[in-house]
Write a protein that holds these residues in place. Structure first.
Motif, mmCIF file in Angstrom:
data_model
loop_
_atom_site.group_PDB
_atom_site.id
_atom_site.type_symbol
_atom_site.label_atom_id
_atom_site.label_comp_id
_atom_site.label_asym_id
_atom_site.label_seq_id
_atom_site.Cartn_x
_atom_site.Cartn_y
_atom_site.Cartn_z
ATOM 1 N N GLN A 1 0.952 -1.056 0.134
ATOM 2 C CA GLN A 1 0.131 -0.128 -0.019
ATOM 3 C C GLN A 1 1.038 1.249 -0.035
ATOM 4 O O GLN A 1 1.659 1.476 0.536
ATOM 5 N N LYS A 2 0.693 2.231 -0.967
ATOM 6 C CA LYS A 2 1.287 3.501 -1.077
ATOM 7 C C LYS A 2 1.324 4.274 0.301
ATOM 8 O O LYS A 2 0.262 4.413 0.840
ATOM 9 N N ARG A 3 2.296 4.960 0.734
ATOM 10 C CA ARG A 3 2.162 5.718 1.925
ATOM 11 C C ARG A 3 1.984 7.361 1.127
ATOM 12 O O ARG A 3 2.292 7.406 0.314
ATOM 13 N N PRO A 4 1.583 8.079 2.028
ATOM 14 C CA PRO A 4 1.233 9.585 1.437
ATOM 15 C C PRO A 4 2.785 9.986 1.327
ATOM 16 O O PRO A 4 3.543 9.983 1.847
#
Length: 124
Positions: free
Chosen positions: A86-89
């Motif tokens: 999952q991509k982090r901000p």
């Protein structure tokens, strides 16, 4: 120095500045040079024949890149591995591949140089 296994580091600019500061402090301590002596760190590095930290890091990374480029084993397979997560901000962290690409551009090396060990060492 504190550069053990540094060929695999993707160093950020703040980390590089901390390394430079620490190396300069250690060299000043070893040479018994105080701040009041007004001797620059570059002068000490030149006098002792020591390269700057970023040059040492780049050289070790390029040697490791040559090893990785010539590899046909597990290193080559892991290098192509895609990790699903999952991509982090925010902006993603700088990868080793990006750092190596920047080093190649700074040294004006093409991708075929890494295949020839003696040519790569000649460029460094």
């Amino acid at each position: 120095m504190m550069l053990h296994a540094s060929e695999t580091w993707a160093v950020a600019s703040d980390t590089l500045n901390r390394l430079r500061h620490n190396v300069c402090a250690m060299i000043r301590w070893i040479c018994n040079v105080k701040a009041k002596d007004e001797v620059s760190s570059d002068a000490l590095l030149t006098k002792l024949g020591i390269q700057d930290v970023d040059v040492l890091l780049r050289t070790s990374r390029m040697r490791w890149l040559g090893h990785v480029e010539r590899s046909t084993g597990w290193i080559a397979r892991v290098r192509k591995l895609e990790v699903v997560a999952q991509k982090r901000p925010g902006r993603p962290k700088k990868t080793w591949e990006e750092v190596a690409k920047n080093d190649r551009a700074k040294l004006d090396l093409d991708y075929t140089v890494a295949q020839n060990r003696s040519e790569l060492r000649g460029c460094l």
